[in-house]
Design a protein around this motif. Structure first.
Motif, PDB file in Angstrom:
ATOM      1  N   SER A 234     -58.944 -39.065  -5.499  1.00  0.00           N
ATOM      2  CA  SER A 234     -58.579 -38.241  -6.659  1.00  0.00           C
ATOM      3  C   SER A 234     -57.118 -37.851  -6.607  1.00  0.00           C
ATOM      4  O   SER A 234     -56.485 -37.862  -5.545  1.00  0.00           O
ATOM      5  CB  SER A 234     -59.462 -36.994  -6.749  1.00  0.00           C
ATOM      6  N   ALA A 235     -56.615 -37.516  -7.788  1.00  0.00           N
ATOM      7  CA  ALA A 235     -55.247 -37.008  -7.914  1.00  0.00           C
ATOM      8  C   ALA A 235     -55.310 -35.677  -8.643  1.00  0.00           C
ATOM      9  O   ALA A 235     -56.032 -35.547  -9.630  1.00  0.00           O
ATOM     10  CB  ALA A 235     -54.396 -37.990  -8.711  1.00  0.00           C
ATOM     11  N   ASN A 236     -54.592 -34.690  -8.139  1.00  0.00           N
ATOM     12  CA  ASN A 236     -54.433 -33.406  -8.829  1.00  0.00           C
ATOM     13  C   ASN A 236     -52.986 -33.363  -9.304  1.00  0.00           C
ATOM     14  O   ASN A 236     -52.056 -33.349  -8.494  1.00  0.00           O
ATOM     15  CB  ASN A 236     -54.661 -32.247  -7.864  1.00  0.00           C
ATOM     16  N   ILE A 237     -52.819 -33.365 -10.634  1.00  0.00           N
ATOM     17  CA  ILE A 237     -51.476 -33.538 -11.187  1.00  0.00           C
ATOM     18  C   ILE A 237     -51.058 -32.308 -12.001  1.00  0.00           C
ATOM     19  O   ILE A 237     -51.865 -31.773 -12.763  1.00  0.00           O
ATOM     20  CB  ILE A 237     -51.449 -34.779 -12.123  1.00  0.00           C
ATOM     21  N   GLY A 238     -49.806 -31.925 -11.827  1.00  0.00           N
ATOM     22  CA  GLY A 238     -49.229 -30.876 -12.661  1.00  0.00           C
ATOM     23  C   GLY A 238     -47.875 -31.339 -13.155  1.00  0.00           C
ATOM     24  O   GLY A 238     -47.477 -32.483 -12.926  1.00  0.00           O
ATOM     25  N   ASP A 239     -47.147 -30.456 -13.824  1.00  0.00           N
ATOM     26  CA  ASP A 239     -45.841 -30.863 -14.339  1.00  0.00           C
ATOM     27  C   ASP A 239     -44.816 -31.013 -13.224  1.00  0.00           C
ATOM     28  O   ASP A 239     -43.873 -31.786 -13.329  1.00  0.00           O
ATOM     29  CB  ASP A 239     -45.345 -29.848 -15.377  1.00  0.00           C
ATOM     30  N   GLU A 240     -45.008 -30.251 -12.133  1.00  0.00           N
ATOM     31  CA  GLU A 240     -43.998 -30.294 -11.062  1.00  0.00           C
ATOM     32  C   GLU A 240     -44.510 -30.832  -9.746  1.00  0.00           C
ATOM     33  O   GLU A 240     -43.731 -31.301  -8.920  1.00  0.00           O
ATOM     34  CB  GLU A 240     -43.447 -28.881 -10.816  1.00  0.00           C
ATOM     35  N   HIS A 241     -45.813 -30.717  -9.513  1.00  0.00           N
ATOM     36  CA  HIS A 241     -46.349 -31.082  -8.197  1.00  0.00           C
ATOM     37  C   HIS A 241     -47.522 -32.042  -8.345  1.00  0.00           C
ATOM     38  O   HIS A 241     -48.110 -32.164  -9.434  1.00  0.00           O
ATOM     39  CB  HIS A 241     -46.787 -29.827  -7.435  1.00  0.00           C
ATOM     40  N   SER A 242     -47.871 -32.688  -7.230  1.00  0.00           N
ATOM     41  CA  SER A 242     -49.014 -33.598  -7.259  1.00  0.00           C
ATOM     42  C   SER A 242     -49.671 -33.614  -5.880  1.00  0.00           C
ATOM     43  O   SER A 242     -48.981 -33.583  -4.849  1.00  0.00           O
ATOM     44  CB  SER A 242     -48.561 -35.007  -7.643  1.00  0.00           C
ATOM     45  N   LEU A 243     -50.984 -33.615  -5.877  1.00  0.00           N
ATOM     46  CA  LEU A 243     -51.750 -33.586  -4.622  1.00  0.00           C
ATOM     47  C   LEU A 243     -52.864 -34.621  -4.714  1.00  0.00           C
ATOM     48  O   LEU A 243     -53.566 -34.690  -5.723  1.00  0.00           O
ATOM     49  CB  LEU A 243     -52.302 -32.170  -4.414  1.00  0.00           C
ATOM     50  N   PHE A 244     -52.995 -35.408  -3.650  1.00  0.00           N
ATOM     51  CA  PHE A 244     -53.953 -36.511  -3.652  1.00  0.00           C
ATOM     52  C   PHE A 244     -54.956 -36.284  -2.529  1.00  0.00           C
ATOM     53  O   PHE A 244     -54.566 -36.010  -1.390  1.00  0.00           O
ATOM     54  CB  PHE A 244     -53.186 -37.829  -3.476  1.00  0.00           C
ATOM     55  N   GLU A 245     -56.237 -36.400  -2.843  1.00  0.00           N
ATOM     56  CA  GLU A 245     -57.274 -36.081  -1.855  1.00  0.00           C
ATOM     57  C   GLU A 245     -58.535 -36.870  -2.173  1.00  0.00           C
ATOM     58  O   GLU A 245     -58.798 -37.212  -3.324  1.00  0.00           O
ATOM     59  CB  GLU A 245     -57.593 -34.576  -1.891  1.00  0.00           C
ATOM     60  N   PRO A 246     -59.336 -37.154  -1.142  1.00  0.00           N
ATOM     61  CA  PRO A 246     -60.645 -37.733  -1.428  1.00  0.00           C
ATOM     62  C   PRO A 246     -61.469 -36.767  -2.261  1.00  0.00           C
ATOM     63  O   PRO A 246     -61.247 -35.554  -2.219  1.00  0.00           O
ATOM     64  CB  PRO A 246     -61.279 -37.883  -0.038  1.00  0.00           C
ATOM     65  N   VAL A 247     -62.437 -37.303  -3.006  1.00  0.00           N
ATOM     66  CA  VAL A 247     -63.369 -36.441  -3.741  1.00  0.00           C
ATOM     67  C   VAL A 247     -64.298 -35.707  -2.758  1.00  0.00           C
ATOM     68  O   VAL A 247     -64.722 -34.588  -2.997  1.00  0.00           O
ATOM     69  CB  VAL A 247     -64.174 -37.294  -4.758  1.00  0.00           C
ATOM     70  N   HIS A 248     -64.561 -36.351  -1.635  1.00  0.00           N
ATOM     71  CA  HIS A 248     -65.519 -35.769  -0.679  1.00  0.00           C
ATOM     72  C   HIS A 248     -64.946 -34.562   0.068  1.00  0.00           C
ATOM     73  O   HIS A 248     -63.745 -34.290   0.025  1.00  0.00           O
ATOM     74  CB  HIS A 248     -66.008 -36.831   0.314  1.00  0.00           C
ATOM     75  N   GLY A 249     -65.834 -33.886   0.801  1.00  0.00           N
ATOM     76  CA  GLY A 249     -65.431 -32.734   1.594  1.00  0.00           C
ATOM     77  C   GLY A 249     -65.255 -33.080   3.065  1.00  0.00           C
ATOM     78  O   GLY A 249     -65.002 -34.239   3.420  1.00  0.00           O
ATOM     79  N   SER A 250     -65.427 -32.069   3.916  1.00  0.00           N
ATOM     80  CA  SER A 250     -65.128 -32.233   5.341  1.00  0.00           C
ATOM     81  C   SER A 250     -66.277 -32.849   6.129  1.00  0.00           C
ATOM     82  O   SER A 250     -66.143 -33.116   7.320  1.00  0.00           O
ATOM     83  CB  SER A 250     -64.758 -30.872   5.927  1.00  0.00           C
ATOM     84  N   ALA A 251     -67.416 -33.074   5.468  1.00  0.00           N
ATOM     85  CA  ALA A 251     -68.581 -33.763   6.052  1.00  0.00           C
ATOM     86  C   ALA A 251     -68.899 -33.321   7.479  1.00  0.00           C
ATOM     87  O   ALA A 251     -68.844 -34.123   8.417  1.00  0.00           O
ATOM     88  CB  ALA A 251     -68.378 -35.281   5.984  1.00  0.00           C
ATOM     89  N   PRO A 252     -69.257 -32.050   7.665  1.00  0.00           N
ATOM     90  CA  PRO A 252     -69.527 -31.568   9.033  1.00  0.00           C
ATOM     91  C   PRO A 252     -70.628 -32.353   9.742  1.00  0.00           C
ATOM     92  O   PRO A 252     -70.632 -32.424  10.976  1.00  0.00           O
ATOM     93  CB  PRO A 252     -69.979 -30.111   8.829  1.00  0.00           C
ATOM     94  N   ASP A 253     -71.517 -32.976   8.968  1.00  0.00           N
ATOM     95  CA  ASP A 253     -72.628 -33.712   9.615  1.00  0.00           C
ATOM     96  C   ASP A 253     -72.167 -34.947  10.378  1.00  0.00           C
ATOM     97  O   ASP A 253     -72.847 -35.393  11.297  1.00  0.00           O
ATOM     98  CB  ASP A 253     -73.711 -34.092   8.572  1.00  0.00           C
ATOM     99  N   ILE A 254     -71.005 -35.508  10.026  1.00  0.00           N
ATOM    100  CA  ILE A 254     -70.531 -36.691  10.765  1.00  0.00           C
ATOM    101  C   ILE A 254     -69.170 -36.455  11.428  1.00  0.00           C
ATOM    102  O   ILE A 254     -68.638 -37.355  12.082  1.00  0.00           O
ATOM    103  CB  ILE A 254     -70.458 -37.951   9.869  1.00  0.00           C
ATOM    104  N   ALA A 255     -68.627 -35.256  11.257  1.00  0.00           N
ATOM    105  CA  ALA A 255     -67.283 -34.984  11.800  1.00  0.00           C
ATOM    106  C   ALA A 255     -67.266 -35.128  13.313  1.00  0.00           C
ATOM    107  O   ALA A 255     -68.231 -34.777  13.990  1.00  0.00           O
ATOM    108  CB  ALA A 255     -66.838 -33.582  11.393  1.00  0.00           C
ATOM    109  N   GLY A 256     -66.173 -35.683  13.827  1.00  0.00           N
ATOM    110  CA  GLY A 256     -66.007 -35.817  15.271  1.00  0.00           C
ATOM    111  C   GLY A 256     -66.588 -37.101  15.834  1.00  0.00           C
ATOM    112  O   GLY A 256     -66.388 -37.423  17.005  1.00  0.00           O
TER     113      GLY A 256
END
Ligand code: NAD
Ligand code: IPM
Ligand code: MN
Length: 319
Positions: A234-256
């Motif tokens: 995903s992309a989070n877009i504004g007039d001055e800034h932009s942030l790109f991140e997966p749609v998913h979360g931190s997935a604690p069940d498989i983390a590590g």
């Protein structure tokens, strides 16, 4: 190019370094700086993101973001929402490309049920759903522009629940007016039936514009069409800034475990590069498809590769 890198928590720490390898491949001169935000920081400092972190993010041309775990504190205010608000990231673009279809969910990212205006009580709690003409117009123009640029032969669908919530009459009718003004054919659909039909008949859809929480839920549901949450950027877009991140979360069940699928993060890095004028999309898509069809994939796709070896194979396929 200056890129702020926020690994965050859980699998964010595992997939983001892999996505940075892809950024590095296409933009070897880029400067990366890490900013610690999230649950880990909250445990140490009592805050997941302070004003100096926001100031650091403002210094970047773009931000690559992993995912953060929501702390178990009833008074916690979402850090993600603070970042989106403080940086004016009003459009959340969530592409879902699969066999024979290509959908772009354009999610209004600044208001709706995510207004943050709440009254919490023991007997009754309320969250105010805010829909403004200004934000609806802004997201509708964004959706129509994406359609004209990348989805020319496709349709605009306005996802809403105006049958029940009159606040969505304003959203729907504002989108209709913008589409008319920009000469774009559209249809309107109720979000519940629309969610079902996108999964049943994805080839019928192109750009889907909708309000904040509907876009959140719809985009996760569409993961079903393409192998799961590990695939969606995903992309989070504004007039001055932009942030790109997966749609998913931190997935604690498989983390590590080192087995998270890095594709969503790598595709997010691809969107960051394209946003900064570096063409790489087709090549990254070919490398993802080629790696997976050669039999290398992570366990969520029924493979046996780990996060790093999957990325090794993918990077080998880049020019
Ligand atoms: P989740 O997306 O983290 O996980 C849902 C399911 O999908 C889990 O079974 C997980 O293992 C699987 N999954 C997700 N990404 C995967 C990947 N890359 N590879 C393989 N499997 C993957 O959602 P959740 O469990 O509801 O949320 C966990 C935490 O993340 C919560 O604290 C939530 O608030 C937070 N969250 C943060 C963000 C963000 O920071 N942008 C987004 C969504 C959720
Ligand atoms: C997302 C997440 C966020 C949202 C949360 C973590 C605030 O689910 O980016 O999809 O609901 O927008
Ligand atoms: Mn979500």
């Amino acid at each position: 190019m200056r890129v702020a890198v926020v690994r965050g928590d859980g699998i964010g720490k595992e997939v983001i370094p892999q996505a940075v390898r892809v950024l590095d491949h296409y933009a070897p001169g880029a400067e990366f700086f890490e900013t610690e935000i999230g649950y880990g920081k909250w445990k140490r400092c009592g805050t997941g993101c302070d004003d100096s972190d926001i100031e650091a993010l403002r210094e970047a041309d773009s931000i690559l973001f992993g995912a953060i775990t929501t702390p178990p504190d009833p008074n916690y205010k979402s850090v993600m929402l603070k970042i989106r608000k403080d940086l004016g990231l009003y459009a959340n673009l969530r592409p879902v490309h699969g066999d024979g279809f290509s959908i772009m969910v354009v999610r209004e990212n600044s208001e709706g049920l995510y207004s943050g205006i709440e009254e919490i009580g023991a007997e009754m709690s309320t969250t105010l759903r805010v829909v403004t003409k200004k934000a609806s117009e802004r997201i509708a123009r964004c959706a129509c522009s994406i359609l004209l640029k990348d989805f020319r032969n496709s349709t605009l669908t306005i996802g809403n629940k105006a049958n029940v919530m009159k606040s969505d009459v304003l959203f729907r009718d504002t989108c209709i007016n913008v589409a008319d003004e920009m000469g774009i054919p559209y249809r309107t659909s109720y979000i519940d039936a629309l969610t079902f039909d996108t999964i049943q008949n994805p080839q019928r859809y192109g750009v889907i514009v909708t309000t904040n929480i509907f876009g959140d839920i719809l985009s996760d549901a569409l993961g079903h069409l393409v192998g799961g949450l590990g695939m969606l950027p995903s992309a989070n877009i504004g007039d001055e800034h932009s942030l790109f991140e997966p749609v998913h979360g931190s997935a604690p069940d498989i983390a590590g475990k080192g087995i998270a699928n890095p594709v969503a993060a790598i595709r997010s890095a691809g969107m960051l590069l394209e946003h900064n004028g570096i063409a790489c999309r087709d090549e990254i898509e070919n490398a993802i498809a080629g790696t997976i069809s050669s039999g290398i994939s992570t366990p969520d796709l029924r493979g046996t590769a780990d996060t790093v070896s999957f990325t090794d194979a993918l990077i080998n396929r880049l020019r």
